[in-house]
Design an enzyme around this catalytic site. Structure first.
Site, PDB file in Angstrom:
ATOM      1  N   ALA A  60       0.851  -1.200   0.000  1.00  0.00           N
ATOM      2  CA  ALA A  60       0.000   0.000   0.000  1.00  0.00           C
ATOM      3  C   ALA A  60       0.880   1.241   0.000  1.00  0.00           C
ATOM      4  O   ALA A  60       2.007   1.207   0.492  1.00  0.00           O
ATOM      5  CB  ALA A  60      -0.886  -0.007   1.237  1.00  0.00           C
ATOM      6  N   GLY A 100       0.991  -5.159   0.876  1.00  0.00           N
ATOM      7  CA  GLY A 100      -0.101  -5.291  -0.079  1.00  0.00           C
ATOM      8  C   GLY A 100       0.360  -5.875  -1.409  1.00  0.00           C
ATOM      9  O   GLY A 100      -0.434  -6.506  -2.123  1.00  0.00           O
ATOM     10  N   GLU A 103       0.141  -9.404  -0.892  1.00  0.00           N
ATOM     11  CA  GLU A 103      -1.280  -9.774  -0.790  1.00  0.00           C
ATOM     12  C   GLU A 103      -1.929  -9.846  -2.176  1.00  0.00           C
ATOM     13  O   GLU A 103      -2.761 -10.723  -2.442  1.00  0.00           O
ATOM     14  CB  GLU A 103      -2.017  -8.772   0.116  1.00  0.00           C
ATOM     15  CG  GLU A 103      -1.588  -8.935   1.581  1.00  0.00           C
ATOM     16  CD  GLU A 103      -2.149  -7.848   2.480  1.00  0.00           C
ATOM     17  OE1 GLU A 103      -1.859  -6.664   2.225  1.00  0.00           O
ATOM     18  OE2 GLU A 103      -2.870  -8.173   3.434  1.00  0.00           O
ATOM     19  N   GLU A 123       3.892  -5.247   7.567  1.00  0.00           N
ATOM     20  CA  GLU A 123       2.968  -4.238   8.115  1.00  0.00           C
ATOM     21  C   GLU A 123       3.158  -4.019   9.608  1.00  0.00           C
ATOM     22  O   GLU A 123       3.004  -2.907  10.116  1.00  0.00           O
ATOM     23  CB  GLU A 123       1.512  -4.640   7.832  1.00  0.00           C
ATOM     24  CG  GLU A 123       1.061  -4.442   6.394  1.00  0.00           C
ATOM     25  CD  GLU A 123       1.389  -5.592   5.465  1.00  0.00           C
ATOM     26  OE1 GLU A 123       2.247  -6.446   5.822  1.00  0.00           O
ATOM     27  OE2 GLU A 123       0.805  -5.655   4.370  1.00  0.00           O
TER      28      GLU A 123
HETATM   29  C1  LIG Z   1      10.693  -2.155  -0.130  1.00  0.00           C
HETATM   30  C2  LIG Z   1      11.879  -1.539   0.550  1.00  0.00           C
HETATM   31  C3  LIG Z   1      12.639  -2.609   1.341  1.00  0.00           C
HETATM   32  C4  LIG Z   1      12.835  -0.964  -0.532  1.00  0.00           C
HETATM   33  O1  LIG Z   1      13.936  -0.391   0.083  1.00  0.00           O
HETATM   34  P1  LIG Z   1      14.923   0.546  -0.757  1.00  0.00           P
HETATM   35  O2  LIG Z   1      16.026   0.904   0.174  1.00  0.00           O
HETATM   36  O3  LIG Z   1      15.236  -0.091  -2.054  1.00  0.00           O
HETATM   37  O4  LIG Z   1      14.076   1.822  -1.114  1.00  0.00           O
HETATM   38  P2  LIG Z   1      13.541   2.949  -0.125  1.00  0.00           P
HETATM   39  O5  LIG Z   1      13.110   2.369   1.152  1.00  0.00           O
HETATM   40  O6  LIG Z   1      14.512   4.059  -0.113  1.00  0.00           O
HETATM   41  O7  LIG Z   1      12.233   3.408  -0.883  1.00  0.00           O
HETATM   42  C5  LIG Z   1      12.324   4.201  -2.072  1.00  0.00           C
HETATM   43  C6  LIG Z   1      11.296   5.301  -1.980  1.00  0.00           C
HETATM   44  O8  LIG Z   1      10.007   4.704  -1.948  1.00  0.00           O
HETATM   45  C7  LIG Z   1       9.285   5.144  -0.790  1.00  0.00           C
HETATM   46  N1  LIG Z   1       8.437   4.021  -0.330  1.00  0.00           N
HETATM   47  C8  LIG Z   1       8.840   2.782  -0.046  1.00  0.00           C
HETATM   48  N2  LIG Z   1       7.801   2.006   0.321  1.00  0.00           N
HETATM   49  C9  LIG Z   1       6.709   2.812   0.226  1.00  0.00           C
HETATM   50  C10 LIG Z   1       5.322   2.601   0.447  1.00  0.00           C
HETATM   51  N3  LIG Z   1       4.840   1.391   0.819  1.00  0.00           N
HETATM   52  N4  LIG Z   1       4.501   3.629   0.273  1.00  0.00           N
HETATM   53  C11 LIG Z   1       4.962   4.833  -0.110  1.00  0.00           C
HETATM   54  N5  LIG Z   1       6.269   5.112  -0.348  1.00  0.00           N
HETATM   55  C12 LIG Z   1       7.116   4.096  -0.184  1.00  0.00           C
HETATM   56  C13 LIG Z   1      10.358   5.509   0.227  1.00  0.00           C
HETATM   57  O9  LIG Z   1       9.849   6.405   1.166  1.00  0.00           O
HETATM   58  C14 LIG Z   1      11.417   6.111  -0.684  1.00  0.00           C
HETATM   59  O10 LIG Z   1      11.001   7.419  -0.976  1.00  0.00           O
HETATM   60  P3  LIG Z   1      12.094   8.598  -1.075  1.00  0.00           P
HETATM   61  O11 LIG Z   1      11.281   9.804  -1.349  1.00  0.00           O
HETATM   62  O12 LIG Z   1      12.792   8.614   0.258  1.00  0.00           O
HETATM   63  O13 LIG Z   1      13.021   8.184  -2.180  1.00  0.00           O
HETATM   64  C15 LIG Z   1      11.442  -0.406   1.488  1.00  0.00           C
HETATM   65  O14 LIG Z   1      11.062   0.717   0.747  1.00  0.00           O
HETATM   66  C16 LIG Z   1      10.319  -0.789   2.390  1.00  0.00           C
HETATM   67  O15 LIG Z   1      10.496  -1.545   3.319  1.00  0.00           O
HETATM   68  N6  LIG Z   1       9.130  -0.235   2.116  1.00  0.00           N
HETATM   69  C17 LIG Z   1       7.959  -0.395   2.954  1.00  0.00           C
HETATM   70  C18 LIG Z   1       7.289  -1.685   2.652  1.00  0.00           C
HETATM   71  C19 LIG Z   1       6.070  -1.830   3.519  1.00  0.00           C
HETATM   72  O16 LIG Z   1       6.067  -1.528   4.689  1.00  0.00           O
HETATM   73  N7  LIG Z   1       4.996  -2.330   2.916  1.00  0.00           N
HETATM   74  C20 LIG Z   1       3.724  -2.466   3.586  1.00  0.00           C
HETATM   75  C21 LIG Z   1       2.922  -1.257   3.381  1.00  0.00           C
HETATM   76  S1  LIG Z   1       1.413  -1.288   4.297  1.00  0.00           S
HETATM   77  C22 LIG Z   1       0.398  -2.300   3.382  1.00  0.00           C
HETATM   78  O17 LIG Z   1       0.785  -2.786   2.370  1.00  0.00           O
HETATM   79  C23 LIG Z   1      -0.982  -2.468   3.933  1.00  0.00           C
HETATM   80  C24 LIG Z   1      -1.729  -3.600   3.294  1.00  0.00           C
HETATM   81  O18 LIG Z   1      -1.570  -4.759   4.052  1.00  0.00           O
HETATM   82  C25 LIG Z   1      -3.213  -3.459   3.111  1.00  0.00           C
HETATM   83  C26 LIG Z   1      -3.859  -2.255   3.513  1.00  0.00           C
HETATM   84  C27 LIG Z   1      -5.327  -2.338   3.237  1.00  0.00           C
HETATM   85  C28 LIG Z   1      -5.943  -1.438   4.179  1.00  0.00           C
HETATM   86  C29 LIG Z   1      -7.385  -1.318   4.007  1.00  0.00           C
HETATM   87  C30 LIG Z   1      -7.965  -1.129   5.355  1.00  0.00           C
HETATM   88  C31 LIG Z   1      -8.709   0.128   5.480  1.00  0.00           C
HETATM   89  C32 LIG Z   1      -9.012   0.370   6.918  1.00  0.00           C
HETATM   90  C33 LIG Z   1      -9.030   1.826   7.091  1.00  0.00           C
HETATM   91  C34 LIG Z   1      -9.260   2.203   8.490  1.00  0.00           C
HETATM   92  C35 LIG Z   1      -9.355   3.683   8.501  1.00  0.00           C
HETATM   93  C36 LIG Z   1      -9.601   4.152   9.826  1.00  0.00           C
HETATM   94  C37 LIG Z   1      -9.787   5.620   9.679  1.00  0.00           C
HETATM   95  O19 LIG Z   1     -10.754   6.026   9.015  1.00  0.00           O
HETATM   96  O20 LIG Z   1      -8.947   6.350  10.225  1.00  0.00           O
END
Ligand SMILES: CC(C)(COP(=O)(O)OP(=O)(O)OC[C@H]1O[C@@H](n2cnc3c(N)ncnc32)[C@H](O)[C@@H]1OP(=O)(O)O)[C@@H](O)C(=O)NCCC(=O)NCCSC(=O)C[C@@H](O)CCCCCCCCCCCCC(=O)O
Ligand SMILES: NC(=O)c1ccc[n+]([C@@H]2O[C@H](COP(=O)([O-])OP(=O)(O)OC[C@H]3O[C@@H](n4cnc5c(N)ncnc54)[C@H](O)[C@@H]3O)[C@@H](O)[C@H]2O)c1
Length: 558
Positions: A60, A100, A103, A123
């Site tokens: 996500a 995600g 997923e 997550e």
């Molecule tokens: C993947 C990595 C290990 C890569 O590492 P690397 O070193 O190669 O790169 P960087 O970390 O430098 O990343 C480059 C660049 O990209 C940005 N970035 C990385 N990941 C993300 C991301 N997920 N989203 C946005 N941006 C991202 C990073 O900031 C860098 O940017 P810059 O400007 O600095 O260059 C590493 O990047 C990593 O580990 N990333 C994170 C991976 C992660 O954590 N993934 C999980 C994300 S959460 C998710 O997926 C959730 C899902 O399970 C499903 C969600 C569904 C939800 C629906 C539910 C709704 C309920 C809502 C309730 C609301 C309540 C309310 O109303 O308040």
């Protein structure tokens, strides 16, 4: 945000949202629109979902957590739509399939990957749980036990490990073309039944053992993730995969993510995620000099002076970073022998746990070069000094380094609080001097404070920053002042806890409360680990011990 094309009966949906193909609302919409096209096109018999650029999909879009989760299709809606497609879908994974992203792959009917790919449901590290079916589909594929391991700790796994436990159906060599390989694979499964390929319809194999497994992981999580809420909620959600039909389990997963998202813990962890990335973009205020326009010096040979508490951890960090030549200089014979033994024992431990291979361990041991005089450091690219916190000893060492080291060598001090400029002034080239302030134990702690002296050259700063990143540290550039940033913050913490001792608490009582609160170690354990002499030397230098007061006078009277 998702490109669509067709090749030999196979529709290709490629995620296109640089740099990491996060599943923003536009990307989710793009996938859905492409899926509809593929389903309506009679010439399409199979579908491949892949990622453009360096990675498949990291999950996500964290920047949209606050606002856009309400946009259709939400991620948990999209995964069900994908899985119910009448045409087989193959996820083609290279780079990362995280959160995600994994997923989405679990909702596809087949998953293929390059051997270099990494998979994770991280997550929990953001204080939430996998909220797009991860807690319900993964147990149906790999069982409750492995799912708890994957989801409650959020660690990444290689594609090979994922294939061994049944997540990945086919591995391709790391140099293969993932798209070409996946298209061929998709052609090979055209016409096959999808009955056993919809993961949400599968039974959970070890469901009958759920209570027992749950208890085991509650114990582990309680110890490893003390104070964290999300890991326990993850375990609960996975338990429901064993006990409830998929649709009901999804409702529980939804309740879990709604409870966690927006919690203080999650907000802090997300803040940390972006902050850790932001500090990579360093800048020297008012100069226009920054990480983007400054190149580091090439570093192949490094030396560490002093093999005490800090030196040995710094050496280990350098070896883990793959530095092939690490000279170590320690005056005291016992400290030298103990230091080298400590390093070798830790490397043995890594090898025994499989963190490094036997070959890697041997090459790390070979990289260690004990040296006995400064002359032997003349072709070193970077020297890190970690001797006693004494200005006179450090000046003596830097004067010698200034004489023998090559002009381009970067000379770094690990001082906790001393003036980096004063140390630099004893060398012929103060611009080569910088602070590299590690935290104890240096091979474990992720933070590295690089201290910019008033004369440190941009290239020297870039080199220290680059070396920190090579060591996998969260590397922060700070200014030169007493205690820099970390120890200035730490000082207030220690003063308050010392007041508590004056008021009658025992150190172990203070530590117990802090650990219960979630700190990895109590303040007095940290003192024992680091050596209480460090704080004493810092206070004496600044006459904080106030010689007018008799020994033992309380902190608040000094
Ligand atoms: C993947 C990595 C290990 C890569 O590492 P690397 O070193 O190669 O790169 P960087 O970390 O430098 O990343 C480059 C660049 O990209 C940005 N970035 C990385 N990941 C993300 C991301 N997920 N989203 C946005 N941006 C991202 C990073 O900031 C860098 O940017 P810059 O400007 O600095 O260059 C590493 O990047 C990593 O580990 N990333 C994170 C991976 C992660 O954590 N993934 C999980 C994300 S959460 C998710 O997926 C959730 C899902 O399970 C499903 C969600 C569904 C939800 C629906 C539910 C709704 C309920 C809502 C309730 C609301 C309540 C309310 O109303 O308040
Ligand atoms: N201990 C901590 O938590 C911590 C954290 C960050 C920074 N530091 C800083 O790191 C430096 C080292 O601290 P430490 O805790 O490792 O100290 P330590 O007393 O454990 O080790 C210092 C080592 O340096 C050796 N040494 C002294 N003079 C030497 C010389 N001229 N040549 C070679 N070796 C020499 C000593 O024999 C000793 O083994 C200090 O400047 C300290 O302020 C310490």
């Amino acid at each position: 945000m998702a490109n669509y094309s067709v090749r030999n009966q196979v529709a290709i949906i490629s995620l296109c949202s640089p740099p990491v193909n996060a599943l923003s609302s536009d990307v989710r919409r793009g996938i859905l629109d492409s899926l509809k096209k593929a389903e309506q096109d009679v010439k399409v018999a199979a579908i491949v979902i892949c990622g453009e650029g360096r990675t498949f999909c990291v999950g996500a879009d964290i920047t949209e957590f606050k606002s856009e989760f309400k946009t259709f299709p939400n991620l948990f809606e999209l995964v069900d739509i994908l899985e119910s497609s009448p045409k087989p879908i193959v996820a083609a994974i290279h780079g990362h399939a995280f959160g995600g992203g994994l997923e989405v792959a679990l909702a596809c009917h087949y998953r293929v990957a390059l051997s270099s790919a990494k998979l994770a449901l991280p997550e929990v590290k953001l204080g939430i749980l996998p909220g797009a079916g991860g807690t319900q589909r993964l147990p149906r594929l790999i069982g409750i036990d492995s799912s708890m391991q994957w989801i409650a700790f959020g660690d990444e796994y290689s594609a090979q490990i994922a294939a061994n436990i049944g997540i990945i159906d086919r591995i391709f060599p790391s140099n293969a073309d993932i798209l070409e390989s996946a298209v061929q694979y998709a052609q090979s499964i055209i016409g096959k039944s999808l009955i056993n390929r919809r993961v949400s319809k599968l039974p959970v194999k070890d469901a009958s053992k759920v209570s027992h497994i749950m208890e085991k992981y509650k114990q582990i999580v309680g110890k490893k993730s003390r104070g964290a809420i999300a890991p326990m909620v993850c375990l609960e959600a996975i338990k429901h995969a064993a006990l409830l039909p998929y649709v009901e389990g999804m409702k529980k997963e939804r309740m879990g993510i709604e409870a966690l998202m927006g919690s203080d813990q999650s907000k802090s962890l997300i803040y940390m995620f972006f902050a850790e990335r932001q500090v990579r973009n360093w800048t020297i205020p008012g100069t226009g000099i920054n990480s983007k326009n400054t190149k580091p010096i090439k570093v192949e040979k490094v030396a560490v002076i002093g093999l005490g508490t800090m030196g040995r951890g710094i050496v280990l960090s350098l070896l883990k970073a793959g530095i092939k030549h690490v000279s170590v200089m320690e005056l005291n014979k016992t400290a030298r022998e103990n230091g080298l033994l400590f390093i070798k024992n830790i490397l043995e431990g890594y090898a025994a746990r499989g963190t490094i291979s036997e070959t890697q361990k041997r090459s790390m041991v070979d990289a260690l070069k004990p040296v006995s005089n400064f002359e032997m450091l003349k072709d070193t690219d970077l020297v890190i000094e970690a001797v006693f916190e004494s200005m006179s000893i450090k000046k003596d060492i830097f004067a010698k380094l200034g004489q023998v080291c090559k002009p381009s060598a970067v000379l770094a001090t690990n001082t906790s609080a001393l003036d980096v400029d004063e140390i630099a002034m004893v060398t012929p080239k103060p611009k080569q001097v910088v602070g590299m302030h590690f935290f104890a134990p240096a091979h474990v702690m992720k933070l590295l404070e690089n201290v910019r002296g008033s004369k440190s050259s941009p290239q020297v700063i870039a080199t220290a920053m680059n070396m920190g990143q090579r060591m996998g540290k969260v590397t922060v550039l700070v200014g030169n002042c007493h205690g820099f940033v970390g120890n200035r913050m730490f000082r207030h913490y220690t003063v308050e806890t010392d007041f508590m001792l004056e008021e009658g608490a025992y150190p172990e009582q203070v530590d117990t409360v802090l650990k219960k609160f979630g700190f990895a170690m109590g303040r007095y354990q940290v003192g024992d680990l680091s050596g209480n002499d460090i704080g004493y030397r810092m206070r004496t230098k600044f006459e904080m011990t106030n010689k007018q007061q008799p020994p033992g006078a309380p902190e608040r009277e000094r």
